[in-house]
Design an enzyme around this catalytic site. Sequence first.
Site, PDB file in Angstrom:
ATOM      1  N   ASN A   1      33.909  35.765  46.115  1.00 53.28           N
ATOM      2  CA  ASN A   1      34.919  34.718  45.930  1.00 53.28           C
ATOM      3  C   ASN A   1      35.524  34.338  47.277  1.00 53.28           C
ATOM      4  OD1 ASN A   1      34.710  34.539  43.067  1.00 53.28           O
ATOM      5  ND2 ASN A   1      35.790  36.486  42.928  1.00 53.28           N
TER       6      ASN A   1
ATOM      7  N   SER B   1      30.693  43.697  47.312  1.00 56.75           N
ATOM      8  CA  SER B   1      31.687  43.855  46.251  1.00 56.75           C
ATOM      9  C   SER B   1      32.174  42.556  45.632  1.00 56.75           C
ATOM     10  CB  SER B   1      32.879  44.655  46.784  1.00 56.75           C
ATOM     11  OG  SER B   1      33.421  44.029  47.932  1.00 56.75           O
TER      12      SER B   1
ATOM     13  N   TYR C   1      40.530  31.161  33.908  1.00 53.23           N
ATOM     14  CA  TYR C   1      40.315  32.161  32.866  1.00 53.23           C
ATOM     15  C   TYR C   1      41.509  32.310  31.929  1.00 53.23           C
ATOM     16  CZ  TYR C   1      36.533  33.358  36.090  1.00 53.23           C
ATOM     17  OH  TYR C   1      35.442  33.305  36.927  1.00 53.23           O
TER      18      TYR C   1
ATOM     19  N   GLU D   1      36.127  49.989  56.431  1.00 54.97           N
ATOM     20  CA  GLU D   1      37.498  49.469  56.485  1.00 54.97           C
ATOM     21  C   GLU D   1      37.690  48.627  57.752  1.00 54.97           C
ATOM     22  OE1 GLU D   1      41.737  51.463  55.428  1.00 54.97           O
ATOM     23  OE2 GLU D   1      40.622  52.474  57.027  1.00 54.97           O
TER      24      GLU D   1
ATOM     25  N   LYS E   1      20.358  35.301  51.490  1.00 59.79           N
ATOM     26  CA  LYS E   1      20.639  34.063  50.748  1.00 59.79           C
ATOM     27  C   LYS E   1      21.738  34.287  49.717  1.00 59.79           C
ATOM     28  CE  LYS E   1      17.169  32.526  53.085  1.00 59.79           C
ATOM     29  NZ  LYS E   1      17.451  31.890  54.391  1.00 59.79           N
TER      30      LYS E   1
ATOM     31  N   LYS F   1      35.566  43.861  40.245  1.00 59.62           N
ATOM     32  CA  LYS F   1      36.845  44.114  39.568  1.00 59.62           C
ATOM     33  C   LYS F   1      36.764  43.924  38.056  1.00 59.62           C
ATOM     34  CE  LYS F   1      39.857  44.776  43.064  1.00 59.62           C
ATOM     35  NZ  LYS F   1      40.833  45.876  43.152  1.00 59.62           N
TER      36      LYS F   1
ATOM     37  N   GLY G   1      42.807  49.702  48.288  1.00 60.83           N
ATOM     38  CA  GLY G   1      43.657  50.603  47.515  1.00 60.83           C
ATOM     39  C   GLY G   1      42.928  51.842  47.054  1.00 60.83           C
TER      40      GLY G   1
END
Length: 334
Positions: free
Chosen positions: A321, A318, A125, A214, A282, A63, A190
């Site tokens: 987190n 992708s 951030y 998906e 890993k 992103k 999206g």
Amino acid sequence: MEDKSHREHKKYAADIDSISKAQARIKPYVHITPVLSSETLNSIAGKSLFFKCECFQKGGAFKFRGASNAIFSLDDEQAAKGVVTHSSGNHAAALAMAAKLRGIPSYIVIPKNAPKCKVENVKRYGGQVIWSEANMQSREETANKVLHETGATLVHPYNDGRIISGQGTLSLEFLDQVPQLDTLIVPISGGGLISGVAIGAKSINPAIRVLAAEPKGADDAAQSKASGRIITLARTNTIADGLRASLGDLTWPVVRDLVDDIITVEDKEIVEAMRYCYEILKVAIEHSGAIGLAAVLSDSFKRNPDLKDARNIGIMLSGGNVDLGVLWESLNNR
């Protein structure tokens, strides 16, 4: 003479020109992320797999590419008023980080059920968190209120040409690193990532196959592709929190025209793919990031006669987190 694929892609919110310009614009700020491979996973899949590790991107996900392009596309007058978005995850943190790099304010509307680690990233951030209820109507209404109060610029998580162009830089980078790729597998929610990737990749190599992955519990894109119009779901049910959004009016035409197929997988297959990434590559990735590997290992992929000639497959990891507690729980409860 202008290339035919170039002309065709100009009808979308992004094209190879906007993606190339985005690549130059964000080059000082983004990481060139590594590509990993594993003979063990190649053996399991029966294919040559190449993993594009956007989990190592700034902010921990792809992103940041789109967010940086959007932020650094603003003129000085626009930038001074800041940016606003509504997001439950990686876009929120990416926009906050990009805004911090430019030295401008960011107002981030986040639903109350957002993953803790992603909220903490926004705060880390420097983003100003504004809470909303956990539904799209509340998110959009809250964001509109902030817009009117601040005069900031809205940067939509995916339905924005600047975002699509920024995400498309991933395909240029990936194909430069691994030119022999014949198939790309990309998570879809999206549609910002897969739209940019499809336009960029097919501008370079019109023959390349672009597949979406998906969750079955959030399969609006697969239903949309099958019906030829945007389908939205009243509710979703998937462990992949980053793949619950619906297609936008800018991303849908690209998905409709340039995405070759959509592969849906069960949550248990996503968790198994997470385990493979952790134990073999890993690399710790979030559920949404593991879905590409889940797709290529799925029975629907293996049994699809149209995919038998897919030999060199690029898989987008992708994002990374994920709350550690969620990761351990997922791996232990498989």
